[in-house]
Design a protein around this motif. Sequence first.
Motif, PDB file in Angstrom:
ATOM      1  N   VAL A   2       0.803  -0.909  -0.068  1.00 58.30           N
ATOM      2  CA  VAL A   2       0.251   0.172   0.440  1.00 58.30           C
ATOM      3  C   VAL A   2       0.533   1.759   0.570  1.00 58.30           C
ATOM      4  O   VAL A   2       1.732   1.418   1.130  1.00 58.30           O
ATOM      5  N   GLU A   3       0.833   2.143  -0.862  1.00 58.93           N
ATOM      6  CA  GLU A   3       1.381   2.848  -1.263  1.00 58.93           C
ATOM      7  C   GLU A   3       1.292   4.429   0.633  1.00 58.93           C
ATOM      8  O   GLU A   3      -0.226   4.719  -0.207  1.00 58.93           O
ATOM      9  N   LEU A 145      -8.901  -1.661   6.957  1.00 57.70           N
ATOM     10  CA  LEU A 145      -9.690  -1.287   5.781  1.00 57.70           C
ATOM     11  C   LEU A 145     -11.189  -2.013   5.587  1.00 57.70           C
ATOM     12  O   LEU A 145     -12.609  -1.149   5.059  1.00 57.70           O
ATOM     13  N   HIS A 176     -11.207   1.577  -4.697  1.00 61.37           N
ATOM     14  CA  HIS A 176      -9.268   1.401  -4.635  1.00 61.37           C
ATOM     15  C   HIS A 176      -8.360   2.295  -4.441  1.00 61.37           C
ATOM     16  O   HIS A 176      -8.491   3.097  -3.101  1.00 61.37           O
ATOM     17  N   GLY A 177      -7.718   1.894  -3.733  1.00 60.70           N
ATOM     18  CA  GLY A 177      -6.467   2.949  -3.363  1.00 60.70           C
ATOM     19  C   GLY A 177      -5.827   3.597  -4.466  1.00 60.70           C
ATOM     20  O   GLY A 177      -6.156   3.238  -5.402  1.00 60.70           O
ATOM     21  N   ASP A 185      -3.671  -1.617  -4.964  1.00 60.94           N
ATOM     22  CA  ASP A 185      -3.733  -1.974  -3.961  1.00 60.94           C
ATOM     23  C   ASP A 185      -4.068  -0.372  -2.715  1.00 60.94           C
ATOM     24  O   ASP A 185      -3.513   0.325  -2.588  1.00 60.94           O
ATOM     25  N   MET A 206      -2.898   6.947   3.652  1.00 65.07           N
ATOM     26  CA  MET A 206      -3.299   6.549   2.934  1.00 65.07           C
ATOM     27  C   MET A 206      -4.319   7.114   1.661  1.00 65.07           C
ATOM     28  O   MET A 206      -4.875   7.487   2.546  1.00 65.07           O
ATOM     29  N   CYS A 207      -4.198   6.762   1.054  1.00 63.18           N
ATOM     30  CA  CYS A 207      -5.208   7.205   0.438  1.00 63.18           C
ATOM     31  C   CYS A 207      -6.637   6.272  -0.845  1.00 63.18           C
ATOM     32  O   CYS A 207      -5.321   4.984  -1.146  1.00 63.18           O
ATOM     33  N   LEU A 208      -7.554   6.976  -0.160  1.00 63.89           N
ATOM     34  CA  LEU A 208      -9.044   5.273  -1.006  1.00 63.89           C
ATOM     35  C   LEU A 208      -9.281   5.732  -1.888  1.00 63.89           C
ATOM     36  O   LEU A 208     -10.167   7.639  -1.187  1.00 63.89           O
ATOM     37  N   SER A 244     -12.085  10.458  -3.961  1.00 67.60           N
ATOM     38  CA  SER A 244     -11.335  10.045  -3.222  1.00 67.60           C
ATOM     39  C   SER A 244     -10.785  10.712  -1.839  1.00 67.60           C
ATOM     40  O   SER A 244     -10.918  12.378  -1.782  1.00 67.60           O
TER      41      SER A 244
END
Length: 278
Positions: A2-3, A145, A176-177, A185, A206-208, A244
């Motif tokens: 996960v970025e 998550l 999604h990421g 991811d 973390m960004c979703l 986002s």
Amino acid sequence: MVELKTPEQIAHMRAAGLVVAEIHRRTAEAAVPGASTKDLDDIAAQVLAERGAKPNFLGYGGFPATICTSVNDVVVHGIPDRKTVLRSGDVISIDAGAIVNGWHADAAITVLVGEGHGAELVELSRVTEDSLWAGIAAMRKGNRLVDVSRAVESYIRRQPLPVSGKYGIVEQYGGHGIGSEMHMDPHLLNYVDRRRGRGPRLVPGMCLAIEPMITLGTPKTHVLADEWTVKSNDGTWSSHWEHSVALTEEGPIVLTAPDGGREKLAALGVTAAPDPLA
């Protein structure tokens, strides 16, 4: 993997998110009876050009347009064209994205075109949007998550059933990421699947892209011969809302909302993080 993004990278994503918000403002205004979905695509391309941003949908896996325009029983990934002309009573999802300095944002809105919508269509859009905000409110440091998935599903399941008898939470597609690429991811379901476990812990950086898709019937879908357009299997109409969202040390910020999500989150008892561009 996960970025995780730095504050500077989140600021670039916020800039991209504001471009997406402007695309939605202008295409929603233009989504009137008599407009074609290609008209909306042209507006989106114009906004990107004006803002010096790049499209992230155009050319993605061969996708031939700047935005996705999904009308009535099309759930997602509808391709804009001149032949699809909006009529009063239609429902359209407008899914748009932008890239600024190599960083992505992605969001979708549902627009009720003209007049004549039944109460269950109005309620479908409201339930879908509010379930999105329930998921955003669950994007807190220390959660996992699955807590976002559970918040989306739980909100939907608590609502009175429509005349059709049920809300179908689309199964084949989800959130999604997002960051240095549009789709990354982790994959985010809009319901809890215990076979998938709890997923990664939510941490700052973390960004979703959270995006519930709901129909007035089946959760099952199929893809048309164009290899993009996704329709509900039973022909029931659908709604799609997406934002986002970045998780920071100060909490979540909705990158694609003009106010960063401040008003909607406050109503849910959550304080939005400061806007990195303010």
